[in-house]
Design a protein around this motif. Structure first.
Motif, PDB file in Angstrom:
ATOM      1  N   ASN A  37       0.807  -1.223   0.000  1.00 37.67           N
ATOM      2  CA  ASN A  37       0.000   0.000   0.000  1.00 37.67           C
ATOM      3  C   ASN A  37       0.837   1.269   0.000  1.00 37.67           C
ATOM      4  O   ASN A  37       0.335   2.335   0.342  1.00 37.67           O
ATOM      5  CB  ASN A  37      -0.919   0.004   1.219  1.00 37.67           C
ATOM      6  CG  ASN A  37      -1.880  -1.151   1.190  1.00 37.67           C
ATOM      7  OD1 ASN A  37      -2.460  -1.448   0.160  1.00 37.67           O
ATOM      8  ND2 ASN A  37      -2.042  -1.818   2.308  1.00 37.67           N
ATOM      9  N   VAL A  38       2.111   1.156  -0.364  1.00 35.04           N
ATOM     10  CA  VAL A  38       3.007   2.312  -0.316  1.00 35.04           C
ATOM     11  C   VAL A  38       3.466   2.666  -1.724  1.00 35.04           C
ATOM     12  O   VAL A  38       4.037   1.827  -2.411  1.00 35.04           O
ATOM     13  CB  VAL A  38       4.232   2.017   0.582  1.00 35.04           C
ATOM     14  CG1 VAL A  38       5.185   3.186   0.596  1.00 35.04           C
ATOM     15  CG2 VAL A  38       3.766   1.697   1.989  1.00 35.04           C
ATOM     16  N   PRO A  39       3.228   3.895  -2.170  1.00 34.72           N
ATOM     17  CA  PRO A  39       3.544   4.266  -3.552  1.00 34.72           C
ATOM     18  C   PRO A  39       4.962   4.790  -3.775  1.00 34.72           C
ATOM     19  O   PRO A  39       5.167   5.729  -4.539  1.00 34.72           O
ATOM     20  CB  PRO A  39       2.509   5.360  -3.835  1.00 34.72           C
ATOM     21  CG  PRO A  39       2.318   6.021  -2.517  1.00 34.72           C
ATOM     22  CD  PRO A  39       2.425   4.927  -1.496  1.00 34.72           C
ATOM     23  N   TRP A  40       5.964   4.204  -3.148  1.00 34.03           N
ATOM     24  CA  TRP A  40       7.337   4.665  -3.372  1.00 34.03           C
ATOM     25  C   TRP A  40       7.846   4.118  -4.696  1.00 34.03           C
ATOM     26  O   TRP A  40       7.943   2.905  -4.871  1.00 34.03           O
ATOM     27  CB  TRP A  40       8.269   4.202  -2.261  1.00 34.03           C
ATOM     28  CG  TRP A  40       8.021   4.838  -0.932  1.00 34.03           C
ATOM     29  CD1 TRP A  40       7.670   4.194   0.209  1.00 34.03           C
ATOM     30  CD2 TRP A  40       8.102   6.216  -0.595  1.00 34.03           C
ATOM     31  NE1 TRP A  40       7.520   5.082   1.228  1.00 34.03           N
ATOM     32  CE2 TRP A  40       7.786   6.343   0.766  1.00 34.03           C
ATOM     33  CE3 TRP A  40       8.409   7.371  -1.318  1.00 34.03           C
ATOM     34  CZ2 TRP A  40       7.773   7.561   1.432  1.00 34.03           C
ATOM     35  CZ3 TRP A  40       8.384   8.593  -0.648  1.00 34.03           C
ATOM     36  CH2 TRP A  40       8.081   8.681   0.696  1.00 34.03           C
ATOM     37  N   PRO A  41       8.210   4.978  -5.628  1.00 28.61           N
ATOM     38  CA  PRO A  41       8.683   4.510  -6.936  1.00 28.61           C
ATOM     39  C   PRO A  41       9.926   3.618  -6.859  1.00 28.61           C
ATOM     40  O   PRO A  41      10.063   2.682  -7.642  1.00 28.61           O
ATOM     41  CB  PRO A  41       8.994   5.802  -7.688  1.00 28.61           C
ATOM     42  CG  PRO A  41       8.158   6.838  -7.023  1.00 28.61           C
ATOM     43  CD  PRO A  41       8.083   6.430  -5.575  1.00 28.61           C
ATOM     44  N   ASN A  42      10.826   3.889  -5.926  1.00 26.53           N
ATOM     45  CA  ASN A  42      12.076   3.125  -5.848  1.00 26.53           C
ATOM     46  C   ASN A  42      11.871   1.673  -5.434  1.00 26.53           C
ATOM     47  O   ASN A  42      12.756   0.848  -5.616  1.00 26.53           O
ATOM     48  CB  ASN A  42      13.054   3.792  -4.886  1.00 26.53           C
ATOM     49  CG  ASN A  42      13.554   5.123  -5.408  1.00 26.53           C
ATOM     50  OD1 ASN A  42      13.314   5.481  -6.562  1.00 26.53           O
ATOM     51  ND2 ASN A  42      14.224   5.877  -4.571  1.00 26.53           N
ATOM     52  N   THR A  43      10.735   1.373  -4.844  1.00 23.99           N
ATOM     53  CA  THR A  43      10.484   0.003  -4.401  1.00 23.99           C
ATOM     54  C   THR A  43       9.277  -0.610  -5.115  1.00 23.99           C
ATOM     55  O   THR A  43       8.695  -1.576  -4.645  1.00 23.99           O
ATOM     56  CB  THR A  43      10.263  -0.044  -2.872  1.00 23.99           C
ATOM     57  OG1 THR A  43       9.141   0.788  -2.544  1.00 23.99           O
ATOM     58  CG2 THR A  43      11.498   0.414  -2.120  1.00 23.99           C
ATOM     59  N   ALA A  44       8.940  -0.066  -6.270  1.00 26.66           N
ATOM     60  CA  ALA A  44       7.730  -0.478  -6.987  1.00 26.66           C
ATOM     61  C   ALA A  44       7.644  -1.987  -7.240  1.00 26.66           C
ATOM     62  O   ALA A  44       6.593  -2.587  -6.975  1.00 26.66           O
ATOM     63  CB  ALA A  44       7.584   0.302  -8.285  1.00 26.66           C
ATOM     64  N   PRO A  45       8.679  -2.651  -7.745  1.00 25.06           N
ATOM     65  CA  PRO A  45       8.534  -4.096  -7.989  1.00 25.06           C
ATOM     66  C   PRO A  45       8.183  -4.879  -6.719  1.00 25.06           C
ATOM     67  O   PRO A  45       7.330  -5.766  -6.742  1.00 25.06           O
ATOM     68  CB  PRO A  45       9.901  -4.509  -8.547  1.00 25.06           C
ATOM     69  CG  PRO A  45      10.422  -3.257  -9.179  1.00 25.06           C
ATOM     70  CD  PRO A  45       9.958  -2.145  -8.263  1.00 25.06           C
ATOM     71  N   HIS A  46       8.824  -4.523  -5.615  1.00 21.36           N
ATOM     72  CA  HIS A  46       8.509  -5.186  -4.337  1.00 21.36           C
ATOM     73  C   HIS A  46       7.063  -4.882  -3.932  1.00 21.36           C
ATOM     74  O   HIS A  46       6.327  -5.781  -3.510  1.00 21.36           O
ATOM     75  CB  HIS A  46       9.479  -4.716  -3.247  1.00 21.36           C
ATOM     76  CG  HIS A  46       9.139  -5.225  -1.891  1.00 21.36           C
ATOM     77  ND1 HIS A  46       9.349  -6.539  -1.516  1.00 21.36           N
ATOM     78  CD2 HIS A  46       8.582  -4.616  -0.822  1.00 21.36           C
ATOM     79  CE1 HIS A  46       8.948  -6.705  -0.275  1.00 21.36           C
ATOM     80  NE2 HIS A  46       8.476  -5.558   0.175  1.00 21.36           N
ATOM     81  N   ASN A  47       6.647  -3.636  -4.071  1.00 19.85           N
ATOM     82  CA  ASN A  47       5.290  -3.242  -3.703  1.00 19.85           C
ATOM     83  C   ASN A  47       4.263  -4.019  -4.535  1.00 19.85           C
ATOM     84  O   ASN A  47       3.253  -4.495  -4.008  1.00 19.85           O
ATOM     85  CB  ASN A  47       5.087  -1.743  -3.902  1.00 19.85           C
ATOM     86  CG  ASN A  47       6.075  -0.910  -3.118  1.00 19.85           C
ATOM     87  OD1 ASN A  47       6.799  -1.410  -2.275  1.00 19.85           O
ATOM     88  ND2 ASN A  47       6.118   0.365  -3.408  1.00 19.85           N
TER      89      ASN A  47
END
Length: 163
Positions: A37-47
């Motif tokens: 539920n976190v929109p951080w671009p740097n961790t997108a694949p994990h998200n």
């Protein structure tokens, strides 16, 4: 994403015939992350992978509901494990200062411990949660209450101060 989503799915699917044939059914407890539920671009694949795991948990819970097999997921927040130590090193910070920064973004004012996640898994695997299936149990110290990871504290850390 294969490890985060497909591996637990294949493992669970392989176990379902054995649990379904048991008169007591069975229980599967997945472990994921609130990062779904976190929109951080740097961790997108994990998200994305964690969001897939949420959907997989609920789909499998529904699929095997009549076989008395329960499927739930523990969604962990910031838990002080070796991964946090690696992140501190990547950021060229001491483990202590990085852990303190992460804790400052937590509504409870501390990072979680592995035991916090283990206790949630034990609950979901126990008869005490016998009427619970398809549930995503957050173990995040209230992080979900703080406008995606206390934006004021963490935005600079993750995206260089841009809003």
């Amino acid at each position: 994403q294969n490890v985060a989503v497909l591996s637990p799915m294949f493992l669970a699917e392989a176990a379902f015939p054995y649990m379904s044939s048991n008169k007591n059914g069975g229980t599967v407890v997945m472990v994921g992350s609130v990062s779904a539920n976190v929109p951080w671009p740097n961790t997108a694949p994990h998200n994305f992978a964690m969001a897939g795991k949420y959907t997989m948990t609920q789909t499998l819970a529904f699929k095997y509901r009549q076989d008395n097999v329960r499927v739930n997921l523990v969604a962990a927040g910031v838990i002080h494990t070796g991964a946090l130590d690696v992140m501190a090193k990547k950021k060229e910070q001491s483990v202590e200062s990085y852990a303190k920064l992460r804790a400052s973004a937590q509504p409870l004012g501390r990072n979680g411990a592995p035991e916090d996640v283990a206790n949630a898994v034990m609950y979901l695997a126990s008869p005490a949660s016998g009427f619970t299936t398809g549930e995503i149990l957050r173990v995040d110290g209230g992080l979900h209450l703080s406008n995606w990871w206390n934006r004021q504290v963490m935005t600079k850390e993750y995206v260089g101060g841009t809003e």
